[in-house]
Scaffold this active site. Structure first.
Site, mmCIF file in Angstrom:
data_model
loop_
_atom_site.group_PDB
_atom_site.id
_atom_site.type_symbol
_atom_site.label_atom_id
_atom_site.label_comp_id
_atom_site.label_asym_id
_atom_site.label_seq_id
_atom_site.Cartn_x
_atom_site.Cartn_y
_atom_site.Cartn_z
ATOM 1 N N GLU A 171 43.093 44.413 35.804
ATOM 2 C CA GLU A 171 41.568 45.278 36.394
ATOM 3 C C GLU A 171 41.375 46.438 35.883
ATOM 4 O O GLU A 171 42.037 47.569 36.077
ATOM 5 C CB GLU A 171 41.809 45.109 37.811
ATOM 6 C CG GLU A 171 40.354 45.571 38.276
ATOM 7 C CD GLU A 171 40.398 45.514 40.073
ATOM 8 O OE1 GLU A 171 39.550 46.328 40.504
ATOM 9 O OE2 GLU A 171 41.496 45.211 40.421
ATOM 10 N N LYS A 203 53.996 35.314 54.206
ATOM 11 C CA LYS A 203 52.994 35.035 53.185
ATOM 12 C C LYS A 203 51.595 34.577 53.988
ATOM 13 O O LYS A 203 50.886 33.688 53.387
ATOM 14 C CB LYS A 203 53.461 33.953 52.271
ATOM 15 C CG LYS A 203 54.478 34.516 51.190
ATOM 16 C CD LYS A 203 54.703 33.122 50.139
ATOM 17 C CE LYS A 203 55.885 33.797 49.358
ATOM 18 N NZ LYS A 203 57.533 33.779 50.063
#
Length: 581
Positions: free
Chosen positions: A258, A390
């Site tokens: 990014e 998670k």
């Protein structure tokens, strides 16, 4: 099979091994189909036999009814009825064969593959894309037809592959050798990856040339990081910093694709550095695992809860939990009920490891111990999602999981103006309306921040952490407050569940180990167990603080879109780049 007509081209030299040789007619073998033997297209043949089957069936049933009505013997048949019987049997056989045509085709294709391996790559005089009639054209007798380019499912074999490996590739393709067993069969992980990669390309008919194979130690991932490898993905690593944290300077590695992310974090580090740096505190350190067990009644489940949460039993449970684990030390046990089901949340320290396997082993010890006093306890699963791993969960946001860290800094007003290009008042207002109020309106769970997950993910990937644990590790609340009569700003991030380790898993890979070494936290601490992993958690929080400060300033100054247009859009001309399928 995709067949497209293209205008004739002169032969060109192409180094791509998925192109045909210059001497060949640009053709590739298409396996024959069972339907090629039919005089009509398959859909018309099916329609004919379906119509025939139901028509003669109706006719014979009608005749059978008339014979019963007029007392005519059933075994006496006319020529018409005999023909109808033959047509019924013939259409039935065809329809039965039609539903098994894929089964028959699999044998035909397999036999054709063997013939192709032996003949088609050597004898190029025949155009191997057959016309509708099924006859192959001999170029020495017949005039050449318009060129037909066949996009085949299987590319041409790699000529550089040794003969022995070529046989193994064929065995993998045909299912004789399971792909997952190549490492154990060959004893060479790099060779196994090469063979698996070649088999994959032939099975799918897709090239993965852009995926690197060489330059990686496949032995290092065997049995712990990745199964059935065919290559590795390259992710660029940028450096943000220096990050001045707790009196030490760190160059923070960030693996990301990014644009603007590293540059933005770097600007935040600069603003913090010239303002005197940041300070951090690890307020809690404990990995959790919560099995789910079931009883015949809710009363019996509550008895387990009382037993586990009784302080007099904790020492016994701790001895059982710790007995087979070197660094794990049981810290607490909490139990919650859902009817007759009990969810028991164990928390323990895990040294410099992230600790999931460690805590699971201790939990297994306790469950085996509890069967003496609770023989009717049915263990449903070692993890009942009360851990919670998670997944975004309030229990992690409130109780914490892994390392709970708070990191703060005071940024001088003149630095806010000169480096961050905004004002203290604008930052405070934006933080309240965006990170606090806006996240509340969205019903966010632990997401009271601008982009903490950006920095957490980048540092996690660079240092060999589990990227999936970015979910709970990115839970963060960012606070900004004007101080010193509004001249300066106090900024903090509170992150209750940063799950990191400096030993085990991906941390032992060469690239990730180098990034940990850059931060001075490679491997286990020789001073105190768990010190390196706690320091890594504070570095993550410090980098998040820098990223939050910079992004919020860009938004407050109206520079976000402009910055992304400058740094997150490539101007390189890639129109001539080669694309592969």
């Amino acid at each position: 099979m995709d067949i497209r007509r293209r205008p004739p081209k002169p032969p060109v030299n192409n180094p791509n091994r998925f192109s045909n040789d210059d001497d060949q007619r640009r053709t590739t073998t298409i396996p024959p189909k069972a339907s090629d033997a039919l005089p009509l297209p398959l859909y018309l043949t099916n329609a004919v036999f379906f119509t025939l089957f139901f028509s003669v069936a109706y006719y014979l049933l009608h005749r059978w009814r008339d014979k019963i009505r007029y007392n005519t013997p059933l075994h006496v048949v006319t020529v018409t009825e005999l023909g109808a019987l033959i047509a019924l049997v013939a259409s039935f056989i065809y329809l039965l064969g039609f539903f098994g045509i894929d089964f028959v085709q699999s044998f035909i294709s397999r036999a054709d593959t063997n013939d192709t391996d032996a003949n088609d790559f050597e004898d190029h005089r025949l155009v191997t894309c057959p016309p509708r009639g099924g006859r192959r054209l001999d170029l020495e007798r017949d005039p050449p037809p318009p060129p037909i380019v066949c996009v085949a499912k299987s590319p041409i074999p790699d000529p550089a592959l040794p003969e022995e490996d070529e046989e193994i590739v064929k065995s993998v393709i045909h299912g004789a050798i399971p792909s997952y067993s190549l490492e154990s069969r060959l004893g060479d992980c790099k060779r196994a990856a090469t063979i698996r990669r070649e088999a994959l390309q032939r099975i799918t008919g897709r090239s993965i040339e852009g995926l690197p194979l060489d330059g990686f130690d496949y032995e290092s991932i065997l049995g712990q990081c990745c199964e059935m490898p065919v290559g590795y993905v390259q992710i660029p690593v940028g450096i943000a910093g220096p990050l001045l944290l707790d009196g030490y300077e760190y160059s923070v590695p960030m693996a990301t694709t990014e644009g603007c992310l590293v540059a933005s974090t770097n600007r935040g580090c600069k603003a913090m550095y010239v303002s005197g740096g940041a300070t951090s505190t690890v307020v809690k350190d404990g990995m959790t695992r919560a099995p789910v067990v079931r009883f015949a009644s809710a009363r019996r489940a509550s008895e387990l809860k009382f037993f586990l949460e009784d302080p007099e039993n904790f020492d016994t449970l701790a001895v059982v939990f710790n007995r087979s684990i070197r660094f794990a030390r049981l810290q607490s046990v909490k139990c919650t009920l859902a009817g007759k089901n009990a969810y028991v949340r164990f928390s323990c320290s895990t040294g410099d490891a992230m600790g999931m396997n460690m805590v699971s082993k201790g939990v297994q010890n306790v469950l085996e111990f509890l069967t003496d006093d609770f023989p009717d306890m049915d263990v449903i699963g070692i993890s009942g999602n009360f851990c919670s791993d998670k997944k975004p969960a309030a229990v992690n946001w409130i109780e914490g999981r892994g390392k709970s860290v708070v990191c703060e800094a005071v940024i001088k007003g003149e630095i806010v103006n000169k480096v961050l290009k905004t004002s203290v008042a604008a930052l405070v207002e934006l933080n309240m309306l965006k990170n606090l109020t806006g996240s509340a309106v969205a019903g966010s769970l632990g997401g009271f921040n601008a982009h903490a997950s950006n920095i957490v993910s980048a540092v996690f990937i660079a240092t060999g952490q589990d990227p999936a644990q970015n979910v709970e590790s990115s839970q963060c609340i960012t606070m900004m407050e004007a101080i010193n009569d509004g001249k300066d700003i106090h900024v903090s991030v509170t992150m209750p569940s940063i799950e990191v380790g400096t030993v085990g898993g991906g941390t032992q890979l060469a690239s990730q180990s180098a990034c940990l070494n850059l931060l001075g936290v490679k491997g286990a601490s020789t001073e105190s167990p768990g010190m390196n992993s706690r320091r890594l958690a504070t570095i993550v929080a410090g980098a998040v603080l820098a990223g939050e400060l910079s992004l919020m300033s860009a938004i407050a100054a109206g520079q976000l879109v402009k910055s992304h247009m400058k740094y997150n859009r490539s101007s390189r001309d890639i129109s001539g780049a080669t694309t592969t399928t």
